[in-house]
Design a protein around this motif. Structure first.
Motif, PDB file in Angstrom:
ATOM      1  N   GLY A  94       0.725  -1.311   0.133  1.00 24.13           N
ATOM      2  CA  GLY A  94      -0.029  -0.148  -0.085  1.00 24.13           C
ATOM      3  C   GLY A  94       0.913   1.404   0.005  1.00 24.13           C
ATOM      4  N   LEU A  95       2.015   0.789   0.580  1.00 19.14           N
ATOM      5  CA  LEU A  95       3.182   2.401   1.076  1.00 19.14           C
ATOM      6  C   LEU A  95       3.462   2.525  -0.402  1.00 19.14           C
ATOM      7  N   SER A  96       3.981   1.721  -1.288  1.00 21.64           N
ATOM      8  CA  SER A  96       3.872   1.246  -2.645  1.00 21.64           C
ATOM      9  C   SER A  96       3.600   1.900  -3.647  1.00 21.64           C
ATOM     10  N   GLU A  97       2.091   1.789  -3.488  1.00 20.82           N
ATOM     11  CA  GLU A  97       0.889   1.909  -4.571  1.00 20.82           C
ATOM     12  C   GLU A  97       0.969   3.475  -4.245  1.00 20.82           C
ATOM     13  N   GLY A  98       0.347   3.609  -2.502  1.00 24.12           N
ATOM     14  CA  GLY A  98       0.174   5.197  -2.334  1.00 24.12           C
ATOM     15  C   GLY A  98       1.400   6.624  -2.779  1.00 24.12           C
ATOM     16  N   ARG A  99       2.703   5.676  -2.382  1.00 20.05           N
ATOM     17  CA  ARG A  99       3.956   6.575  -2.943  1.00 20.05           C
ATOM     18  C   ARG A  99       4.032   6.780  -4.750  1.00 20.05           C
ATOM     19  N   ARG A 100       3.444   6.269  -5.391  1.00 20.56           N
ATOM     20  CA  ARG A 100       3.813   5.513  -6.284  1.00 20.56           C
ATOM     21  C   ARG A 100       2.502   6.818  -7.778  1.00 20.56           C
ATOM     22  N   LEU A 101       1.240   6.531  -6.363  1.00 21.13           N
ATOM     23  CA  LEU A 101       0.143   7.348  -6.549  1.00 21.13           C
ATOM     24  C   LEU A 101       0.163   8.985  -6.797  1.00 21.13           C
ATOM     25  N   ALA A 102       1.300   8.238  -5.705  1.00 22.35           N
ATOM     26  CA  ALA A 102       1.245  10.450  -5.379  1.00 22.35           C
ATOM     27  C   ALA A 102       2.450  11.123  -5.475  1.00 22.35           C
ATOM     28  N   ASP A 103       3.347   9.983  -6.040  1.00 17.39           N
ATOM     29  CA  ASP A 103       4.684  10.660  -7.217  1.00 17.39           C
ATOM     30  C   ASP A 103       3.727  10.988  -8.741  1.00 17.39           C
ATOM     31  N   GLU A 104       2.646  10.363  -9.020  1.00 15.67           N
ATOM     32  CA  GLU A 104       2.163  10.445 -10.248  1.00 15.67           C
ATOM     33  C   GLU A 104       1.029  11.672 -10.050  1.00 15.67           C
ATOM     34  N   ALA A 105       0.582  12.191  -8.754  1.00 15.71           N
ATOM     35  CA  ALA A 105      -0.323  12.913  -8.170  1.00 15.71           C
ATOM     36  C   ALA A 105       0.836  14.300  -8.554  1.00 15.71           C
ATOM     37  N   ARG A 106       1.988  14.776  -7.772  1.00 14.48           N
ATOM     38  CA  ARG A 106       1.999  15.286  -7.783  1.00 14.48           C
ATOM     39  C   ARG A 106       3.071  15.936  -9.203  1.00 14.48           C
ATOM     40  N   ALA A 107       3.214  14.553 -10.077  1.00 15.63           N
ATOM     41  CA  ALA A 107       3.882  14.943 -11.445  1.00 15.63           C
ATOM     42  C   ALA A 107       2.194  15.505 -12.457  1.00 15.63           C
ATOM     43  N   ASP A 108       1.182  14.901 -12.141  1.00 16.38           N
ATOM     44  CA  ASP A 108       0.426  16.051 -12.967  1.00 16.38           C
ATOM     45  C   ASP A 108      -0.406  17.388 -12.253  1.00 16.38           C
ATOM     46  N   ALA A 109      -0.503  17.374 -10.259  1.00 18.16           N
ATOM     47  CA  ALA A 109       0.010  18.624 -10.941  1.00 18.16           C
ATOM     48  C   ALA A 109       1.224  19.634 -10.857  1.00 18.16           C
ATOM     49  N   THR A 110       2.183  18.888 -11.112  1.00 19.03           N
ATOM     50  CA  THR A 110       3.397  20.175 -11.771  1.00 19.03           C
ATOM     51  C   THR A 110       3.005  20.769 -12.931  1.00 19.03           C
ATOM     52  N   THR A 111       2.909  19.402 -13.609  1.00 24.07           N
ATOM     53  CA  THR A 111       2.261  19.167 -15.257  1.00 24.07           C
ATOM     54  C   THR A 111       1.136  20.671 -15.891  1.00 24.07           C
ATOM     55  N   LEU A 112       0.245  20.037 -14.731  1.00 28.64           N
ATOM     56  CA  LEU A 112      -1.184  21.382 -15.086  1.00 28.64           C
ATOM     57  C   LEU A 112      -0.832  22.647 -14.178  1.00 28.64           C
ATOM     58  N   ALA A 113       0.322  22.749 -13.542  1.00 22.87           N
ATOM     59  CA  ALA A 113       0.811  24.163 -12.818  1.00 22.87           C
ATOM     60  C   ALA A 113       1.142  24.904 -14.604  1.00 22.87           C
ATOM     61  N   GLU A 114       2.394  24.182 -14.565  1.00 21.13           N
ATOM     62  CA  GLU A 114       3.345  24.829 -15.405  1.00 21.13           C
ATOM     63  C   GLU A 114       1.956  25.327 -17.101  1.00 21.13           C
ATOM     64  N   ALA A 115       1.515  23.961 -17.281  1.00 20.39           N
ATOM     65  CA  ALA A 115       0.455  24.430 -18.644  1.00 20.39           C
ATOM     66  C   ALA A 115      -0.388  25.660 -17.679  1.00 20.39           C
ATOM     67  N   GLY A 116      -1.043  26.011 -16.727  1.00 16.75           N
ATOM     68  CA  GLY A 116      -1.924  26.651 -16.778  1.00 16.75           C
ATOM     69  C   GLY A 116      -1.265  28.414 -16.734  1.00 16.75           C
TER      70      GLY A 116
END
Length: 321
Positions: A90-112
């Motif tokens: 769960g921790l690995s999956e949570g970290r993976r999802l968190a990393d993906e969410a942060r990457a998506d958020a960073t990408t969205l922020a840069e796109a914004g």
């Protein structure tokens, strides 16, 4: 709604430290530092930039390890192994999802941010285009007014040229009439001169006859005496007639010369007026041609500006689309 210059400047001035301080403040209060709460606490800022700084701040936070409950040793060992397996998974999956969410958020922020910058650039371009359109409209209105003024001036010049042509035609008729009068006067002068010459010839003949009569005086003294008084009288009458004819010829010549001088002056004056009228008509025609050429050039420029405006309008519509 497009951002203004001041709002873009304020948004760009937010730093990572300000966002991190706001997130830690919310965390100390026991509240989850979400994007909406951080924005409300800061009171300003772009959601894209705040999201990027917030994601960077979360990356620096350590994820707490889950606590394991105390149970009997055998059960604890079994549960620990099972829970450790699930926790690690769960921790690995949570970290993976968190990393993906942060990457998506960073990408969205840069796109914004890119979208905001593009919106700002488009706003500046739209304002520049609107100013250029207003200047083009003002220039077009000015050119239309100048075209109308030149058209009115050309019409006035045409009317003046038409009047000058009419005046020139009338003066040409006057010149032709004066020429006819001059020819008639010349014919009259020739007739008068021929009459004067005929009178002089008659006088010469009379004098010759008198001389012949005097030469025959000795042979015809009797007849001469009888005719002496007649001859004297005739001679006197002839002299008087001769003087009268000479006086008439002199007066006729003076009168004819005065008439010829008047006709010549009238002809010169009419020729002068005709030349001036012709010069005015020529100048008017040259000016009318220049005005027509100017009007054609202005019309070409207006057509070119209208084509440019239509092309610019199509380009603006394409960029907006």
């Amino acid at each position: 709604m497009n951002p203004s210059r001041d709002s873009v400047h304020t948004t760009s001035s937010l730093t990572y430290e300000q966002v991190a301080a706001a997130a830690e403040n919310l965390e100390h209060r026991g509240a989850d530092p979400t994007l909406q709460r951080v924005l409300e606490l800061l009171g300003t800022g772009s959601p894209n930039i705040v999201q990027r700084h917030l994601s960077a701040w979360r990356d620096t936070r350590s994820v707490p390890e889950p606590s394991v409950p105390r149970l009997p040793a055998a059960l604890i060992d079994a549960l620990e192994r099972e829970l450790a397996t699930h926790a690690n998974t769960g921790l690995s999956e949570g970290r993976r999802l968190a990393d993906e969410a942060r990457a998506d958020a960073t990408t969205l922020a840069e796109a914004g941010e890119a979208i905001e910058r593009r919106n700002y650039e488009l706003t500046q371009q739209l304002e520049a285009t609107e100013r250029a359109r207003q200047m083009a409209d003002e220039r077009a209105n000015t050119l239309l007014a100048e075209r109308d003024r030149l058209r009115d001036e050309l019409e006035r010049e045409r009317q003046l040229a038409h009047k000058a042509q009419q005046t020139l035609a009338e003066q040409r008729q006057q010149v032709a009439l004066l020429r006819e009068q001059l020819e008639e006067a010349q014919q009259a002068r020739l007739t008068t001169e021929r009459g004067a010459r005929a009178s002089e010839e008659e006088c010469i003949k009379a004098e010759r006859a008198q001389a012949v009569a005097e030469s025959q005086r000795d042979g015809a003294l009797e007849q001469a005496r009888e005719k002496t008084e007649q001859i004297v009288q005739l001679k006197q009458e002839m002299q008087e007639e001769r003087a009268r004819q000479r006086q008439e010829i002199t007066e006729m010549r003076a009168e004819q010369k005065a008439r010829l001088d008047a006709v010549e002056r009238s002809r010169q004056e009419a020729q002068k007026h005709a030349q001036e009228a012709l010069q005015r008509a020529t100048k008017a025609e040259i000016r009318a041609e220049a005005l027509q050429a100017t009007q054609s050039a202005l019309k070409s420029r207006m057509d070119a500006m209208q084509v440019q405006q239509r092309q610019h309008g199509r380009q603006t519509q394409t960029e907006r689309a």
